[in-house]
Each structure stands twice: as C-alpha cells, then as structure tokens.
Design a protein around this motif. Sequence first.
Motif, PDB file in Angstrom:
ATOM      1  N   LEU A 118      -7.792  -1.397 -40.716  1.00 14.98           N
ATOM      2  CA  LEU A 118      -7.617  -0.029 -41.213  1.00 14.98           C
ATOM      3  C   LEU A 118      -6.406   0.061 -42.140  1.00 14.98           C
ATOM      4  O   LEU A 118      -6.449   0.733 -43.170  1.00 14.98           O
ATOM      5  N   ASN A 119      -5.327  -0.644 -41.794  1.00 18.39           N
ATOM      6  CA  ASN A 119      -4.145  -0.685 -42.671  1.00 18.39           C
ATOM      7  C   ASN A 119      -4.485  -1.350 -44.002  1.00 18.39           C
ATOM      8  O   ASN A 119      -4.032  -0.913 -45.067  1.00 18.39           O
ATOM      9  N   GLN A 120      -5.285  -2.411 -43.924  1.00 25.24           N
ATOM     10  CA  GLN A 120      -5.678  -3.102 -45.152  1.00 25.24           C
ATOM     11  C   GLN A 120      -6.544  -2.206 -46.031  1.00 25.24           C
ATOM     12  O   GLN A 120      -6.416  -2.202 -47.249  1.00 25.24           O
TER      13      GLN A 120
ATOM     14  N   MET B  91     -10.938  -9.823 -43.577  1.00 22.47           N
ATOM     15  CA  MET B  91     -10.509  -9.270 -42.294  1.00 22.47           C
ATOM     16  C   MET B  91     -11.691  -8.612 -41.562  1.00 22.47           C
ATOM     17  O   MET B  91     -11.804  -8.712 -40.345  1.00 22.47           O
ATOM     18  N   MET B  92     -12.569  -7.946 -42.324  1.00 19.80           N
ATOM     19  CA  MET B  92     -13.727  -7.314 -41.708  1.00 19.80           C
ATOM     20  C   MET B  92     -14.654  -8.387 -41.124  1.00 19.80           C
ATOM     21  O   MET B  92     -15.150  -8.237 -40.009  1.00 19.80           O
ATOM     22  N   HIS B  93     -14.846  -9.454 -41.855  1.00 20.88           N
ATOM     23  CA  HIS B  93     -15.670 -10.565 -41.368  1.00 20.88           C
ATOM     24  C   HIS B  93     -15.051 -11.164 -40.095  1.00 20.88           C
ATOM     25  O   HIS B  93     -15.746 -11.447 -39.121  1.00 20.88           O
ATOM     26  N   SER B  94     -13.731 -11.336 -40.139  1.00 24.25           N
ATOM     27  CA  SER B  94     -13.021 -11.894 -38.981  1.00 24.25           C
ATOM     28  C   SER B  94     -13.165 -10.979 -37.767  1.00 24.25           C
ATOM     29  O   SER B  94     -13.385 -11.453 -36.646  1.00 24.25           O
ATOM     30  N   LEU B  95     -13.061  -9.674 -37.998  1.00 21.85           N
ATOM     31  CA  LEU B  95     -13.212  -8.721 -36.893  1.00 21.85           C
ATOM     32  C   LEU B  95     -14.625  -8.803 -36.320  1.00 21.85           C
ATOM     33  O   LEU B  95     -14.811  -8.789 -35.094  1.00 21.85           O
TER      34      LEU B  95
ATOM     35  N   SER C 158      -6.808  -8.109 -28.633  1.00 19.92           N
ATOM     36  CA  SER C 158      -6.939  -8.859 -29.886  1.00 19.92           C
ATOM     37  C   SER C 158      -7.804  -8.097 -30.891  1.00 19.92           C
ATOM     38  O   SER C 158      -7.459  -7.975 -32.067  1.00 19.92           O
ATOM     39  N   ILE C 159      -8.906  -7.553 -30.400  1.00 26.57           N
ATOM     40  CA  ILE C 159      -9.811  -6.818 -31.287  1.00 26.57           C
ATOM     41  C   ILE C 159      -9.158  -5.533 -31.774  1.00 26.57           C
ATOM     42  O   ILE C 159      -9.270  -5.182 -32.949  1.00 26.57           O
ATOM     43  N   CYS C 160      -8.446  -4.830 -30.920  1.00 29.15           N
ATOM     44  CA  CYS C 160      -7.755  -3.603 -31.331  1.00 29.15           C
ATOM     45  C   CYS C 160      -6.676  -3.895 -32.366  1.00 29.15           C
ATOM     46  O   CYS C 160      -6.485  -3.134 -33.312  1.00 29.15           O
ATOM     47  N   THR C 161      -5.992  -5.005 -32.197  1.00 23.92           N
ATOM     48  CA  THR C 161      -4.967  -5.417 -33.170  1.00 23.92           C
ATOM     49  C   THR C 161      -5.623  -5.684 -34.524  1.00 23.92           C
ATOM     50  O   THR C 161      -5.129  -5.239 -35.566  1.00 23.92           O
ATOM     51  N   GLU C 162      -6.738  -6.397 -34.515  1.00 23.70           N
ATOM     52  CA  GLU C 162      -7.466  -6.678 -35.763  1.00 23.70           C
ATOM     53  C   GLU C 162      -7.984  -5.390 -36.395  1.00 23.70           C
ATOM     54  O   GLU C 162      -7.974  -5.250 -37.619  1.00 23.70           O
ATOM     55  N   LYS C 163      -8.457  -4.461 -35.538  1.00 25.70           N
ATOM     56  CA  LYS C 163      -8.976  -3.193 -36.047  1.00 25.70           C
ATOM     57  C   LYS C 163      -7.868  -2.416 -36.767  1.00 25.70           C
ATOM     58  O   LYS C 163      -8.065  -1.915 -37.868  1.00 25.70           O
TER      59      LYS C 163
END
Length: 191
Positions: free
Chosen positions: A140-142, A115-119, A131-136
Amino acid sequence: MATKASRSAAKGRFTRACNLFESALDDKKVDLEDISLRFKDVEKAWVNVEEKHDGYIAGLEEPEETEGRWLDEPQERFYSLRKRYVKYKLDFNVDVEMKNLERARDVEYDTFKMMMHSLGNSINGNYSHESICTEKRALLNQFEEVKRKNSEFCKRLPDNEQKTGSVWFKKIEIDDSKKIVEFVGIIERAY
C-alpha cells in the motif's frame, strides 16, 4: 591591420558556421554536445568577424558611415542564434528531466508489481499473518509512492498533455486496485 578582403573572408566563415549550426539545430539526431561544439564555432567565427572589422575600420583614414553598419547584419544573426542555442539547452534539459521523472515513476510501478506478485506468493504459500500484513502495508505504501511519482511527472507535463499522465494512472489504479482489494480480502478472511 585587416583588409577589406580579410574582413569579407571572416564574414564568409561566420556565415558557414551559422549555417552548420542551424542545420544541426534542425536535425533531431544531433545531440547536445555536438550542438554546443557547433555553437562554439559560431562564437569563434563571430569574434573573428568583429576583430577583422575593427582592424579594417581602424586602418581607414575617414571611415564612411556605411562601414560602421556593415557589422549590424552579422551581429543580429549572432544574437539570434545565441538565443536559439540557450532555448535549445533549456528545452533539452526539460526533456531529460521529464524522461527521468517518467523513468522514476515506471521504476516505482515495476517495484509495486513485483511486491504485489510477492504478496500473492506469500498468501498462496501460507506465510504467517504478521509477514503477510507487513507485505500488505509495504504494498500500500508502494502504491502511494507510484501515485506520488506519477503526480510529479504530470505536474511537469504541458497543460494539454496532463490528461495523458492522469489516464495512465487511472488505468493502473483500476487494474491494480482490484488486485489489492482482492489480496486484502483474502488476508482478512484467512486471518
């Protein structure tokens, strides 16, 4: 009616089954299924010893007191081996549970790294702010899920090993927190 010789032969088979079982317990390469099968052999041999002894005693007109005590030593060995078998199964189950907890933690951490790589790719690819805020948030949840899984794992470790689990998390927390802070800073500056 059992003879003294058949009783002695049954005790010999019991002793051999016990020795094989103990060897299997001491061999770290032997799996639970084989240990269980060998203990079943010990149980069968024990039942046979009891039956032969009872048959022999029933055939005597006046059994001597020592004949009644003949069964004491094999009986003590059987109960001792049964305790070892139960302890082995409990230890085995705990070991499997610990491996599963560690694997679950590692899977969550691998997911976090992906997920960090994807972000990072999303930031570099100029994806939308939303989209970026959703991934962020998902990242953080992960990260919290990784912390939770590590905590579950550490709680099950023996006291003298709990520090090792904490050190594992501290290392990733330091390494990955820097990246998270970096990403959050980039996101906040860019949007």
